[in-house]
Design a protein around this motif. Structure first.
Motif, mmCIF file in Angstrom:
data_model
loop_
_atom_site.group_PDB
_atom_site.id
_atom_site.type_symbol
_atom_site.label_atom_id
_atom_site.label_comp_id
_atom_site.label_asym_id
_atom_site.label_seq_id
_atom_site.Cartn_x
_atom_site.Cartn_y
_atom_site.Cartn_z
ATOM 1 N N UNK A 107 0.770 -1.092 0.010
ATOM 2 C CA UNK A 107 -0.018 0.006 0.196
ATOM 3 C C UNK A 107 0.893 1.267 -0.008
ATOM 4 N N UNK A 108 1.387 1.243 -1.107
ATOM 5 C CA UNK A 108 2.492 2.567 -1.178
ATOM 6 C C UNK A 108 3.504 2.574 -0.088
ATOM 7 N N UNK A 109 4.161 1.471 -0.057
ATOM 8 C CA UNK A 109 5.279 1.364 0.780
ATOM 9 C C UNK A 109 4.686 1.700 2.421
ATOM 10 N N UNK A 110 3.752 1.179 2.647
ATOM 11 C CA UNK A 110 3.133 0.978 3.937
ATOM 12 C C UNK A 110 2.431 2.242 4.456
ATOM 13 N N UNK A 111 2.379 3.375 3.797
ATOM 14 C CA UNK A 111 1.495 4.532 3.938
ATOM 15 C C UNK A 111 0.105 4.302 4.078
ATOM 16 N N UNK A 112 -0.394 3.696 3.019
ATOM 17 C CA UNK A 112 -1.993 3.502 2.969
ATOM 18 C C UNK A 112 -2.425 2.765 4.411
ATOM 19 N N UNK A 113 -1.761 1.524 4.671
ATOM 20 C CA UNK A 113 -2.303 0.852 5.762
ATOM 21 C C UNK A 113 -1.989 1.606 6.994
ATOM 22 N N UNK A 114 -0.789 2.446 7.051
ATOM 23 C CA UNK A 114 -0.791 3.281 8.392
ATOM 24 C C UNK A 114 -1.893 4.254 8.366
ATOM 25 N N UNK A 115 -2.339 4.999 7.484
ATOM 26 C CA UNK A 115 -3.463 5.677 7.420
ATOM 27 C C UNK A 115 -4.714 5.121 7.832
ATOM 28 N N UNK A 116 -4.768 4.014 7.083
ATOM 29 C CA UNK A 116 -6.190 3.119 7.660
ATOM 30 C C UNK A 116 -6.069 2.868 8.863
ATOM 31 N N UNK A 117 -4.932 2.579 9.231
ATOM 32 C CA UNK A 117 -4.909 2.161 11.078
ATOM 33 C C UNK A 117 -5.238 3.464 11.739
ATOM 34 N N UNK A 118 -4.866 4.570 11.260
ATOM 35 C CA UNK A 118 -5.228 5.907 12.254
ATOM 36 C C UNK A 118 -6.644 6.146 11.853
ATOM 37 N N UNK A 119 -7.365 5.918 11.009
ATOM 38 C CA UNK A 119 -8.678 6.215 10.512
ATOM 39 C C UNK A 119 -9.645 5.139 11.372
ATOM 40 N N UNK A 120 -9.081 3.890 10.985
ATOM 41 C CA UNK A 120 -10.068 3.055 12.010
ATOM 42 C C UNK A 120 -9.918 3.331 13.609
ATOM 43 N N UNK A 121 -8.699 3.707 14.143
ATOM 44 C CA UNK A 121 -8.622 3.938 15.451
ATOM 45 C C UNK A 121 -9.690 5.090 15.803
ATOM 46 N N UNK A 122 -9.413 6.260 15.127
ATOM 47 C CA UNK A 122 -10.379 7.330 15.292
ATOM 48 C C UNK A 122 -12.011 7.100 15.066
ATOM 49 N N UNK A 123 -12.242 6.181 14.230
ATOM 50 C CA UNK A 123 -13.504 6.097 13.801
ATOM 51 C C UNK A 123 -14.052 4.511 14.380
ATOM 52 N N UNK A 124 -13.558 4.214 15.381
ATOM 53 C CA UNK A 124 -13.772 3.036 15.939
ATOM 54 C C UNK A 124 -15.293 2.847 16.221
ATOM 55 N N UNK A 125 -15.958 3.928 16.650
ATOM 56 C CA UNK A 125 -17.424 3.734 16.986
ATOM 57 C C UNK A 125 -18.458 3.250 15.773
ATOM 58 N N UNK A 126 -17.986 3.814 14.692
ATOM 59 C CA UNK A 126 -18.753 3.691 13.364
ATOM 60 C C UNK A 126 -17.787 3.327 12.287
ATOM 61 N N UNK A 127 -17.827 2.151 11.812
ATOM 62 C CA UNK A 127 -16.939 1.848 10.632
ATOM 63 C C UNK A 127 -17.814 1.411 9.535
ATOM 64 N N UNK A 128 -19.040 1.876 9.626
ATOM 65 C CA UNK A 128 -19.878 1.560 8.340
ATOM 66 C C UNK A 128 -19.551 2.021 7.133
ATOM 67 N N UNK A 129 -18.915 3.406 6.958
ATOM 68 C CA UNK A 129 -18.418 3.988 5.772
ATOM 69 C C UNK A 129 -17.207 3.167 5.280
ATOM 70 N N UNK A 130 -16.622 2.091 6.005
ATOM 71 C CA UNK A 130 -15.327 1.495 5.628
ATOM 72 C C UNK A 130 -15.637 -0.093 4.952
ATOM 73 N N UNK A 131 -16.993 -0.260 5.474
ATOM 74 C CA UNK A 131 -17.429 -1.607 5.167
ATOM 75 C C UNK A 131 -17.989 -1.844 3.768
ATOM 76 N N UNK A 132 -17.139 -2.712 2.709
ATOM 77 C CA UNK A 132 -17.815 -2.779 1.264
ATOM 78 C C UNK A 132 -17.262 -1.489 0.810
ATOM 79 N N UNK A 133 -16.305 -0.925 0.998
ATOM 80 C CA UNK A 133 -15.883 0.133 0.405
ATOM 81 C C UNK A 133 -14.993 -0.212 -0.658
#
Length: 139
Positions: A107-133
């Motif tokens: 994922x672009x040398x690990x940058x995309x999974x790192x941003x995904x990780x941060x986004x998932x931590x911040x939005x852990x209450x509601x991950x519905x925008x990321x399901x089936x995205x």
């Protein structure tokens, strides 16, 4: 060893935060009855209109799918296997996204999974925008 310790501390923190928030709520039967008495009646959209039933059924399917997915599991999969895009497979993304993660060296040398990780931590209450995205960048 540091990663294992970090994940363990993160996991314990997530569990204790959820339990701490649940203990401060109380239920008042009178307040609930007052809310029901003061509520206004709403009108449902007719599903007889062509195309509306498909829209409402797909929206309800995504909502059910989002309720079945666990944010903590997605975060842990991203932390350990983020470069392979396994967390995206768990969230229901199409296989081409995972192949894109692999072909771009994690994922672009690990940058995309790192941003995904941060986004998932911040939005852990509601991950519905990321399901089936279907997008490569889930945010």
């Amino acid at each position: 060893m540091k990663k294992v310790l970090f994940v363990f501390v993160l996991f314990v923190f997530a569990i204790s935060a959820n339990q701490a928030r649940a203990s401060v709520y109380s239920v008042s039967e009178q307040a609930i009855d007052q809310l029901f008495d003061s509520a206004t009646e709403t009108v449902m959209i007719s599903t007889d209109v062509p195309g509306i039933s498909e829209i409402t059924s797909s929206a309800s399917t995504n909502l059910v799918a989002a309720k079945e997915k666990d944010a903590v599991a997605a975060i842990l999969l991203d932390f350990f296997l983020g470069g392979l895009g396994v967390h995206r497979f768990y969230l229901g993304t199409k296989p081409m996204t995972g192949i894109g993660y692999i072909l771009t060296c994690g994922g672009i040398f690990g940058i995309v999974p790192l941003v995904d990780f941060i986004v998932l931590i911040i939005d852990h209450e509601d991950i519905s925008p990321y399901v089936n995205n279907p997008k490569f960048f889930m945010w």
